[in-house]
Motif scaffolding. Structure first.
Motif, PDB file in Angstrom:
ATOM      1  N   ASN A 115       9.769   4.702   3.891  1.00  0.00           N
ATOM      2  CA  ASN A 115       9.168   4.417   5.499  1.00  0.00           C
ATOM      3  C   ASN A 115      10.384   3.774   5.992  1.00  0.00           C
ATOM      4  O   ASN A 115      11.318   3.366   5.487  1.00  0.00           O
ATOM      5  CB  ASN A 115       8.105   3.379   5.296  1.00  0.00           C
ATOM      6  CG  ASN A 115       6.907   4.055   4.473  1.00  0.00           C
ATOM      7  OD1 ASN A 115       6.694   4.512   3.501  1.00  0.00           O
ATOM      8  ND2 ASN A 115       5.721   4.067   5.377  1.00  0.00           N
ATOM      9  N   HIS A 149       7.911   8.071   8.201  1.00  0.00           N
ATOM     10  CA  HIS A 149       8.412   8.350   6.949  1.00  0.00           C
ATOM     11  C   HIS A 149       9.795   8.887   7.163  1.00  0.00           C
ATOM     12  O   HIS A 149      10.342   9.071   8.181  1.00  0.00           O
ATOM     13  CB  HIS A 149       7.568   9.252   6.111  1.00  0.00           C
ATOM     14  CG  HIS A 149       6.603   8.657   5.581  1.00  0.00           C
ATOM     15  ND1 HIS A 149       6.457   8.026   4.310  1.00  0.00           N
ATOM     16  CD2 HIS A 149       5.138   8.150   6.207  1.00  0.00           C
ATOM     17  CE1 HIS A 149       5.507   7.286   3.929  1.00  0.00           C
ATOM     18  NE2 HIS A 149       4.627   7.355   5.098  1.00  0.00           N
ATOM     19  N   HIS A 208       4.403   4.904  12.600  1.00  0.00           N
ATOM     20  CA  HIS A 208       4.352   4.510  11.230  1.00  0.00           C
ATOM     21  C   HIS A 208       5.135   5.754  10.695  1.00  0.00           C
ATOM     22  O   HIS A 208       4.630   7.017  10.651  1.00  0.00           O
ATOM     23  CB  HIS A 208       2.819   4.689  10.504  1.00  0.00           C
ATOM     24  CG  HIS A 208       2.715   4.782   9.069  1.00  0.00           C
ATOM     25  ND1 HIS A 208       2.035   3.726   8.321  1.00  0.00           N
ATOM     26  CD2 HIS A 208       3.135   6.007   8.016  1.00  0.00           C
ATOM     27  CE1 HIS A 208       2.308   4.241   6.967  1.00  0.00           C
ATOM     28  NE2 HIS A 208       2.758   5.419   6.860  1.00  0.00           N
ATOM     29  N   ARG A 242       0.711  -1.103  -0.130  1.00  0.00           N
ATOM     30  CA  ARG A 242      -0.088  -0.046   0.224  1.00  0.00           C
ATOM     31  C   ARG A 242       0.838   1.367  -0.011  1.00  0.00           C
ATOM     32  O   ARG A 242       1.142   1.883  -1.055  1.00  0.00           O
ATOM     33  CB  ARG A 242      -0.986  -0.145   1.070  1.00  0.00           C
ATOM     34  CG  ARG A 242      -2.149   0.790   0.934  1.00  0.00           C
ATOM     35  CD  ARG A 242      -2.022   2.497   1.556  1.00  0.00           C
ATOM     36  NE  ARG A 242      -1.475   2.518   2.924  1.00  0.00           N
ATOM     37  CZ  ARG A 242      -0.891   3.626   3.405  1.00  0.00           C
ATOM     38  NH1 ARG A 242      -0.686   4.615   2.544  1.00  0.00           N
ATOM     39  NH2 ARG A 242      -0.490   3.956   4.873  1.00  0.00           N
ATOM     40  N   ASP A 243       1.326   1.616   1.087  1.00  0.00           N
ATOM     41  CA  ASP A 243       2.455   2.803   1.171  1.00  0.00           C
ATOM     42  C   ASP A 243       3.416   2.662   0.246  1.00  0.00           C
ATOM     43  O   ASP A 243       4.032   3.669  -0.487  1.00  0.00           O
ATOM     44  CB  ASP A 243       2.880   3.086   2.624  1.00  0.00           C
ATOM     45  CG  ASP A 243       3.086   4.605   2.880  1.00  0.00           C
ATOM     46  OD1 ASP A 243       3.502   5.231   2.144  1.00  0.00           O
ATOM     47  OD2 ASP A 243       2.708   4.987   3.895  1.00  0.00           O
TER      48      ASP A 243
HETATM   49 ZN    ZN Z   1       2.667   6.701   5.234  1.00  0.00          ZN
END
Ligand code: ZN
Ligand code: KIV
Length: 523
Positions: free
Chosen positions: A241, A207, A205, A17-18
């Motif tokens: 990420n 980045h 989460h 997804r990301d």
């Molecule tokens: Zn993200």
């Protein structure tokens, strides 16, 4: 299996997804399915399989993964509106362990975009989480841009989501802005101040815009977070990420400082890293922590001497810990099928007989041109085999390039939907001439954004891997190819990217697959 014992950290993988949101990293459904199965096998606790409302393709991929994954929770992303949540549920409900992940941007910058005042946003959070909770008891809620949200307000949004029934609360550093001290302080504050915070799992989460993603994730865990969101090779928006391999190995190597365990079988890491690099078209940088080509190489005399005497002098983990078993003994034109199969299996590629036949033909062709075929050559060959196939719409049939001080020209035979076409063009350099020949036979509006060449091994007979990135009407794709002939590899990579663009064009209306994930449209 998910296990909520206090020293267990859940690994939530969002490569599909990301990670897929990296410009150009789009994967096909079969590629996503393959990666999901590998993640499941490796012991990832939660797989975020996609963003079901983003496109029909994403919906299909999430549903397919939900049907086949054996033990991981399968999660889909949904913005803060009922339509997104319903669509997400339709896709993940096929899993024995489904999760809905819904989010909204809570910082002042995002409230401005959604035109919601703080009270109105609380109501949206309450309604959307309640709606998701009526579909499943496994609901994750994320405060997008949590780090830049006023602390008091962050406590209120989290409290609202918990009251509405979220069982996991994610605190993303959406723009990679935080530092470890702050990352830890926010989790500590939420655990102290928010009622019933001890009844949910807090997730981190991060980045990587400042190169802090792994450090920030570990700091959050130290403060009480028990779910790390990460991707293989750190793939993801902008600088990416938290890399799964980094956090998992950090927790394994530094148990003395951070006494936490994960359910990850680390010996599967290298294989996954290679596969994700191949299917996403994002090669792993040589000096990348844990999985980079140089991560276990020692160049200076002092280091080599130390490692020979005692490997622990300059290595904090062993190659075998992440599944590197190859001895890097070169193969050559006398190597047979059985040796090739064994070597590929060592490198993490387990092939069916018919696949092996095809790869063997390519291997022999390479061994005819290159005396010694090293592990990296085989990995490049496998990548080329996976990305450029005989069923592609455009296929390079034959190429002749003339270059030198007198000028450069290219003659090309290209198969376009099975029909052979020929062009003879000149250009500024051999690559330009060859690309112009492709353009003459297959006119298109795509723009070349990036062209990169890497030598796979040393020596003048080394293979070159070429990566290109192309853009057309907001769609970005990558293409890659490997060959001992750099110009041929360049044309194959270029043609591969055009094939991908064509598939993307067919699959989606213009703009439909542009990144929409950060636009929140509550209803
Ligand atoms: Zn993200
Ligand atoms: O970075 C982010 O905030 C996200 C959310 C959608 C969780 O990816």
């Amino acid at each position: 299996m998910t296990d909520h014992s206090p020293d267990r950290v859940l690994i939530f993988d969002t490569t599909l997804r990301d990670g897929e949101q990296s410009p150009g990293a789009t994967m096909s459904q079969s590629e996503k399915l393959e990666i999901a199965l590998l993640l499941d096998e490796m012991g990832v606790d939660i797989i975020e399989a996609g963003f079901p409302i983003a496109s029909e393709g994403d919906f299909e991929a999430v549903s397919a993964i939900a049907k086949v994954a054996k033990s991981a929770v399968i999660c889909g992303l949904a913005r803060a509106n009922m339509k997104d949540i319903d669509r997400c549920w339709e896709a993940v409900r096929h899993s024995p362990r489904p999760r809905i992940h819904t989010f909204i941007g809570t910082s002042p910058l995002h409230r401005e975009i959604t035109k919601l005042d703080p009270e109105a946003m609380l109501a949206v959070i309450h309604d959307t989480v309640t709606h998701a909770r009526n579909l499943t008891d496994n609901v994750q809620w994320s405060a997008m841009d949590a780090i830049r949200t006023e602390r008091d307000y962050l406590c209120r949004v989290v409290e609202t989501a918990i009251r509405a029934g979220a069982s996991t609360i994610n605190i993303p550093d959406t723009v990679g802005y935080t530092l470890p001290e702050e990352s830890a302080a926010i989790i500590r504050m939420l655990l102290e101040k928010v009622p019933d915070a001890d009844k949910v799992i807090f997730a981190t989460h991060c980045h990587n815009d400042l190169g802090m993603a792994t450090a920030n994730a570990l700091a959050a865990v130290g403060a009480g977070a028990r779910q790390i969101e990460c991707t293989i090779n750190g793939l993801g928006e902008r600088a990416g990420n938290t890399a799964l391999e980094e956090v998992v190995m950090a927790l394994k190597v530094r148990r003395d400082l951070m006494p936490f365990i994960t359910g990850i079988d680390t010996t599967k890491i290298m294989n996954l890293s290679r596969r994700v690099a191949q299917v996403s078209g994002f090669p792993v940088q040589f000096n990348k922590a844990v999985v980079g080509k140089n991560a276990f190489l020692h160049e200076s005399g002092i280091h080599q001497d130390g490692v020979l005497k005692n490997v622990e002098t300059f290595e904090i983990m062993r190659p075998a810990d992440i599944g590197i078993t190859e001895t890097n003994i070169a193969m050559g034109k006398h190597s047979g099928r059985a040796a090739l199969r064994a070597k590929l299996s060592d490198l993490g590629f387990d092939l069916a007989d018919n696949q092996l036949g095809d790869v063997f033909v390519r291997f022999k062709a390479l061994a005819d041109r290159k005396k010694e075929v090293y592990d990296d050559d085989l990995i490049a060959l496998m990548s080329d085999t996976a990305t450029n196939t005989d069923s592609d719409y455009l296929q390079v049939k034959w190429l002749r390039v003339i270059c030198g001080s007198e000028g450069q020209s290219a003659e090309l035979k290209l198969l376009v939907d099975g029909d052979e076409h020929y062009a003879d063009t000149s250009g500024d350099g051999p690559v330009d001439a060859a690309f112009r020949a492709v353009d003459a036979l297959y006119p298109h509006k795509a723009r070349l954004q990036l062209y990169q060449v890497h030598a796979v091994t040393e020596g003048t007979d080394a293979q070159a891997t070429v990566s290109v990135r192309m853009e057309e009407e907001g769609r970005i794709v990558t293409g890659s190819a490997a060959d001992t002939d750099t110009i041929l590899a360049s044309v194959k990579a270029y043609v591969g990217a055009l094939n991908r663009l064509r598939l993307r064009r067919e699959r989606t209306a213009p703009d439909a697959d542009r990144k929409t994930v950060f636009m929140t449209t509550p209803s």
